[in-house]
Enzyme design. Structure first.
Site, PDB file in Angstrom:
ATOM      1  N   HIS A  79       0.947  -1.108   0.021  1.00 43.06           N
ATOM      2  CA  HIS A  79       0.024  -0.003  -0.120  1.00 43.06           C
ATOM      3  C   HIS A  79       0.765   1.277  -0.045  1.00 43.06           C
ATOM      4  O   HIS A  79       0.514   2.177   0.622  1.00 43.06           O
ATOM      5  CB  HIS A  79      -0.872  -0.228   1.420  1.00 43.06           C
ATOM      6  CG  HIS A  79      -2.112  -0.848   0.934  1.00 43.06           C
ATOM      7  ND1 HIS A  79      -2.522  -1.620  -0.143  1.00 43.06           N
ATOM      8  CD2 HIS A  79      -2.644  -1.565   2.027  1.00 43.06           C
ATOM      9  CE1 HIS A  79      -3.418  -2.327   0.128  1.00 43.06           C
ATOM     10  NE2 HIS A  79      -3.686  -2.706   1.369  1.00 43.06           N
ATOM     11  N   HIS A 153      -9.225   2.280   1.605  1.00 43.71           N
ATOM     12  CA  HIS A 153      -8.943   1.154   2.830  1.00 43.71           C
ATOM     13  C   HIS A 153     -10.006   1.230   3.977  1.00 43.71           C
ATOM     14  O   HIS A 153      -9.633   0.823   5.018  1.00 43.71           O
ATOM     15  CB  HIS A 153      -7.750   0.968   3.148  1.00 43.71           C
ATOM     16  CG  HIS A 153      -7.194  -0.467   3.600  1.00 43.71           C
ATOM     17  ND1 HIS A 153      -7.635  -1.011   4.626  1.00 43.71           N
ATOM     18  CD2 HIS A 153      -6.152  -1.228   2.893  1.00 43.71           C
ATOM     19  CE1 HIS A 153      -7.140  -2.415   4.605  1.00 43.71           C
ATOM     20  NE2 HIS A 153      -6.147  -2.514   3.539  1.00 43.71           N
ATOM     21  N   GLU A 291     -11.626  -3.017  -1.699  1.00 39.69           N
ATOM     22  CA  GLU A 291     -10.848  -1.982  -2.081  1.00 39.69           C
ATOM     23  C   GLU A 291     -10.784  -2.016  -3.621  1.00 39.69           C
ATOM     24  O   GLU A 291     -10.023  -2.928  -4.359  1.00 39.69           O
ATOM     25  CB  GLU A 291      -9.353  -2.521  -1.560  1.00 39.69           C
ATOM     26  CG  GLU A 291      -9.228  -2.389  -0.060  1.00 39.69           C
ATOM     27  CD  GLU A 291      -7.995  -3.068   0.340  1.00 39.69           C
ATOM     28  OE1 GLU A 291      -7.005  -2.910  -0.107  1.00 39.69           O
ATOM     29  OE2 GLU A 291      -8.201  -4.333   1.021  1.00 39.69           O
TER      30      GLU A 291
END
Length: 326
Positions: A79, A153, A291
């Site tokens: 991420h 997220h 996501e």
């Protein structure tokens, strides 16, 4: 919504009886958000999901970005790395009009930030609407070729963020294929058919219904943490690609997006070490994420490259979560 991480901190939704609860996992203080490794509600970038060993090749040049994926050996970049977009303070302004209200957040990521090339300017709009939707829109431009994959997220628990696990909540995904992962959660090909597997959510199933199946892919992620590939031919502007339902509260969330896939994560790595904003600990399965993002790809030359953005181009994307009851 917070300027730290362009984070969605709280989502208040009524149930079938009209009782309002916060359905988004979150923290109570900035210090708690700064210490997080779980990305509660954060805007993710430059690159959502994982980059194997933090290494990728772009236009013949190899780049190394910091790794931060705990529990994997070798580690991966997760991420956006240890100082990804979810750890930055964004510039923000109020967004109002056309039946919605929210925040427009802007971040300029300099050339070389976390090892990524190009100065990247990102604008994220997060708004709630009069018809009970949470809308997220993304725009990005770059001064040099770079890789890019943006998402949010937010962890949802339709029974309420302090209600326990989500295993009895139902999920339906308009996807006949998913991307398998290896033992350190790196996707590899080819995509697999969901038929006959615990990954078949073409009809509604409880999240926990098959989560203890001794399937290699379930074992690799300790549950679900995979990317589903949406079926072709679905009008994703009008038809939800994911529908989640909590039979106890009656809450429903439908997901619409222009992205080709969704990383559905069932909160497998929550350990009870975090106390949520409701004052209770978040244990395994306390929430799920949806996501929406580009399909995961390996950066090795033998496989398709990571999604990229070049000067003169503008990346745009949108996702809508529509809440209701039944």
């Amino acid at each position: 919504m917070l300027t730290y991480g362009a984070t969605i901190q709280s989502v208040l939704v009524p149930d079938a009886r009209g009782e309002v609860a916060d359905v988004s996992l979150g923290q109570r203080t900035l210090a708690e958000y700064e210490a997080l490794t779980t990305f509660f509600g954060a805007t993710i970038g430059r690159y959502a999901n994982r980059i194997a060993k933090g290494r990728f090749t772009l236009d013949g040049r190899t780049y190394q970005v910091p790794v931060n994926d705990p529990g994997t050996d070798p580690q991966n970049a997760l991420h956006g790395g240890p100082e990804g977009f979810g750890t930055r303070v964004w510039d923000a302004e109020v967004l109002e009009g056309d039946g919605e209200a929210g925040v427009r957040s802007t971040l300029v990521s300099p050339d070389g930030d976390q090892g990524f090339p190009g100065e990247l300017t990102v604008v994220v709009e997060q708004a709630v609407t009069t018809d009970s939707q949470l809308v997220i829109r993304y725009r990005a431009t770059t001064t040099a070729p770079t890789v890019l994959n943006l998402t949010n997220h937010v962890y949802l628990n339709l029974a309420g963020e302090s209600s326990g696990d989500v295993h009895d909540q139902e999920r339906q995904i308009a996807a006949s294929r998913f991307t398998p992962i290896d033992a350190v959660s790196i996707p590899f090909g080819p995509q697999r058919d969901v038929a006959g597997t615990p990954f078949d959510f073409r009809e509604p199933h409880r999240i926990g219904e098959r989560i203890t199946t001794p399937d290699e892919q379930v074992l690799n992620a300790l549950g679900y943490d995979h990317n589903w590939v949406f079926d072709d031919g679905v009008d994703r502007e009008r038809t939800p690609v994911v529908v989640a339902h909590d039979p106890h509260s009656g809450r429903v969330v439908e997901t619409f997006t222009d992205q080709p896939g969704v990383q559905f994560y069932s909160g497998n790595f929550l350990t009870g070490s975090l106390v949520g904003q409701g004052g209770r600990t978040y244990r395994q399965g306390a929430g799920f994420t949806l996501e929406t993002q580009a399909l995961p790809r390996l950066p090795q030359p033998a496989r398709p490259p990571l999604d990229r953005l070049r000067p003169g181009e503008e990346f745009t994307s949108w996702t809508r979560f529509r809440f209701s009851t039944r």
